[in-house]
Scaffold this active site. Structure first.
Site, mmCIF file in Angstrom:
data_model
loop_
_atom_site.group_PDB
_atom_site.id
_atom_site.type_symbol
_atom_site.label_atom_id
_atom_site.label_comp_id
_atom_site.label_asym_id
_atom_site.label_seq_id
_atom_site.Cartn_x
_atom_site.Cartn_y
_atom_site.Cartn_z
ATOM 1 N N ASP A 65 16.793 10.604 -8.256
ATOM 2 C CA ASP A 65 18.231 10.862 -8.089
ATOM 3 C C ASP A 65 18.680 10.806 -6.634
ATOM 4 O O ASP A 65 19.750 11.336 -6.292
ATOM 5 C CB ASP A 65 18.614 12.220 -8.690
ATOM 6 C CG ASP A 65 18.671 12.194 -10.212
ATOM 7 O OD1 ASP A 65 18.686 11.077 -10.788
ATOM 8 O OD2 ASP A 65 18.693 13.272 -10.830
ATOM 9 N N HIS A 78 -9.158 11.364 1.027
ATOM 10 C CA HIS A 78 -8.342 10.160 1.090
ATOM 11 C C HIS A 78 -7.059 10.404 1.886
ATOM 12 O O HIS A 78 -6.190 9.541 1.965
ATOM 13 C CB HIS A 78 -8.010 9.717 -0.343
ATOM 14 C CG HIS A 78 -7.418 8.363 -0.471
ATOM 15 N ND1 HIS A 78 -6.101 8.164 -0.858
ATOM 16 C CD2 HIS A 78 -7.933 7.118 -0.281
ATOM 17 C CE1 HIS A 78 -5.847 6.873 -0.912
ATOM 18 N NE2 HIS A 78 -6.929 6.208 -0.558
ATOM 19 N N LYS A 103 3.281 4.384 -1.204
ATOM 20 C CA LYS A 103 3.331 5.281 -2.361
ATOM 21 C C LYS A 103 4.641 6.074 -2.258
ATOM 22 O O LYS A 103 4.735 7.038 -1.492
ATOM 23 C CB LYS A 103 2.140 6.242 -2.376
ATOM 24 C CG LYS A 103 0.756 5.556 -2.344
ATOM 25 C CD LYS A 103 0.171 5.618 -0.960
ATOM 26 C CE LYS A 103 -1.306 5.263 -0.912
ATOM 27 N NZ LYS A 103 -1.645 3.928 -1.334
ATOM 28 N N LYS A 127 -4.284 10.809 4.788
ATOM 29 C CA LYS A 127 -3.948 10.061 6.000
ATOM 30 C C LYS A 127 -2.995 10.943 6.801
ATOM 31 O O LYS A 127 -1.761 10.876 6.647
ATOM 32 C CB LYS A 127 -3.265 8.725 5.683
ATOM 33 C CG LYS A 127 -4.078 7.819 4.719
ATOM 34 C CD LYS A 127 -3.614 7.986 3.321
ATOM 35 C CE LYS A 127 -4.058 6.899 2.361
ATOM 36 N NZ LYS A 127 -5.394 6.457 2.401
ATOM 37 N N ASP A 185 -1.102 19.146 18.878
ATOM 38 C CA ASP A 185 -0.604 20.317 19.612
ATOM 39 C C ASP A 185 0.183 21.295 18.748
ATOM 40 O O ASP A 185 1.007 22.064 19.272
ATOM 41 C CB ASP A 185 0.282 19.865 20.784
ATOM 42 C CG ASP A 185 -0.496 19.106 21.843
ATOM 43 O OD1 ASP A 185 -1.741 19.135 21.802
ATOM 44 O OD2 ASP A 185 0.139 18.477 22.716
ATOM 45 N N HIS A 188 0.816 -1.213 0.000
ATOM 46 C CA HIS A 188 0.000 0.000 0.000
ATOM 47 C C HIS A 188 0.854 1.270 0.000
ATOM 48 O O HIS A 188 0.331 2.381 0.080
ATOM 49 C CB HIS A 188 -0.921 -0.019 1.235
ATOM 50 C CG HIS A 188 -2.073 0.910 1.167
ATOM 51 N ND1 HIS A 188 -2.260 1.947 2.057
ATOM 52 C CD2 HIS A 188 -3.129 0.969 0.314
ATOM 53 C CE1 HIS A 188 -3.371 2.596 1.764
ATOM 54 N NE2 HIS A 188 -3.917 2.032 0.708
#
Length: 485
Positions: A228, A403, A223, A405, A410, A221
């Site tokens: 370079d 979508h 990404k 996450k 604080d 899952h």
């Protein structure tokens, strides 16, 4: 008719016996064990088909390479950083207040070394993100490493592929990992010309397709993009038209991704190398972590963000990202702001959120108002209802599909990555997050959150109570399956 009853009873007994053998054959936590028993007993025969697709674990010989192959030698770096954190004179200059415990935890459990002086850009729009990614890829001169759960054969997917083909033709090293389930409809033939031009592409752990692999769980899952060894990207966006808001079903796609320039890229590069060597051992990258080497060039940046790249997955018994979420929640004194497309946490996270809310901490959770998976959406609604009853502010995002996450506490510590607030991300999938110790980045994420609230609706406990009994039943039933969703 008597013989029909006898056959039925025999099927029930054999099904129950088979369910017990199937579930207890592999070690699971108690919640998942009972959830699978419920499915297998209540759905004779059909339940076993579902289990074959969803419930089977990866065999040890598939996990072994992820644990041991090309393990980067980071112990000395972790030890030195731990000594610096113990020095009160220097620790305050390294990370934000109260983050020492998190830094040590990730160092001890994930060999996640602390990197400093990174420059961070935050993206919430797919078009802007991919414009930036394409610009960086065009400038690449040495290597481009890409790892995505979803790499669709659609317009943006083909744009990305053609650009990678162009760079491969120029002699740039191009390596791509995709997940066969998340990239449904994308096959090896999609990358044929890239490979002919000298690039390399392989599905995660060598699975040929989602159908032949026949396993929904234990997917890649993550990404990740690294260009370079100097520029890296991580977050929630995948490669597909829907992530640019081009699909009517979801409308505008609201996600969060970050661009890292600096030594923080080392963590993403290390993660990619580990995954590539486990996926394509015959073409392994023979490189250990060594700042100044080809894949880990010396970072010459003067940013302000200290961060750690943390990965987790079923190759480890330690749920590192989930425990990182818990440490953030437990450390919060003023506010905890969370965004996740799915809200299906386990009891430890629920208890932490409840304690925080009852302690006067401003806890906010934002989820989509529309479903992309029916059972997951109903389970999310159930847990949103529970949270609302405890005084947690639950928002349904209305302007398309959210979508992202993210979590901010604080105004000091924040995280952006691929891991959702659910069992699947905690236990079943391979994930990667950036944990950042920078008040300016935390404040920027809070500003984004407050802007999103303008397109969201606050859900009260009374609103949930007024739902129909049928909707409540679907939510409650879906919650019973939450450990395996």
């Amino acid at each position: 008719m008597h013989w029909l009853y006898s056959v039925f009873e025999l099927i029930v007994v054999l099904n129950a016996f088979g369910a017990i053998l199937t579930v207890f054959r592999q070690r699971r936590d108690i919640a998942a064990t009972w959830a699978w028993l419920l499915v297998l007993v209540l759905l004779p025969v059909v339940g076993f088909i579902i289990y074959a697709f969803v419930g089977r674990k990866l065999p040890e010989n598939r996990l072994f390479p992820l644990k041991h192959k090309a393990q980067l030698e980071l112990d000395l770096i972790i030890k030195r950083q731990s000594e610096e954190l113990n020095d009160e004179k220097t620790s305050s200059d390294i990370i934000s207040e109260g983050a020492e415990g998190m830094v040590r935890f990730f160092g001890n459990t994930d060999h996640a070394f602390l990197t400093r002086r990174n420059v961070i850009d935050i993206f919430t729009d797919g078009t802007a993100l991919f414009d930036d990614i394409f610009d960086e890829i065009r400038k690449a001169t040495k290597h481009i490493h890409i790892e995505f759960y979803t790499f669709y054969n659609d317009d943006i997917g083909n744009e990305m592929l053609h650009l990678l083909e162009q760079k491969a033709a120029e002699g740039v090293e191009v390596k791509v990992i995709w997940d066969s389930w998340g990239s449904m409809g994308t096959y090896r033939s999609f990358f044929k010309h890239l490979i002919e031009l000298g690039g390399e592409a392989s599905p995660f752990l060598g699975t040929r397709s989602a159908i032949t692999d026949f396993r929904l769980n234990f997917r890649d899952h993550r990404k990740i993009i690294v260009v370079d060894g100097k520029v890296g990207y991580v977050g929630g966006f995948n490669i597909g038209d829907q992530y640019l808001g081009r699909k009517k079903k979801f409308g505008y796609w609201r996600d969060t991704h970050i661009k890292i320039v600096g030594s923080g890229v080392y963590g993403l590069q290390s993660r990619f190398i580990l995954d590539w060597n486990a996926t394509s051992p015959e073409n392994a990258i023979d490189e250990e972590f060594n700042p100044g080497s080809e894949y880990f060039p010396v970072a010459e940046t003067d940013g302000n963000t200290s961060l750690q790249i943390v990965s987790s997955g079923p190759d480890s018994d330690i749920e590192k990202i989930k425990l990182g979420y818990l440490k953030m929640i437990n450390a919060a004194k003023k506010n905890i702001w969370i965004q996740s497309p799915y809200l299906i946490p386990d009891d430890s996270v629920l208890d932490a959120l409840r304690v925080a809310a009852h302690s006067g901490v401003d806890v906010r959770i934002m989820v989509p108002q529309m479903p992309d998976h029916a059972f997951v959406y109903r389970a999310t609604q159930y847990y949103a209802w529970q949270c609302a009853k405890w005084g947690i502010k639950v928002y349904y995002y209305n302007n398309g599909f959210i979508h992202a996450k993210t979590m901010v506490i604080d105004g000091r510590i924040s995280t952006v990555g691929s891991a959702n607030m659910d069992f699947r991300s905690f236990k079943l999938n391979f994930e990667v997050n950036s944990f950042m110790y920078d008040e300016a980045i935390a404040q920027e994420l809070q500003d984004i959150y407050e802007n999103d609230i303008q397109s969201a609706t606050l859900q009260t406990a009374e609103m949930f109570d007024q739902q129909s009994w049928w909707l409540k039943f679907k939510q409650t039933f879906s919650r019973l399956l939450s450990p395996i969703l």
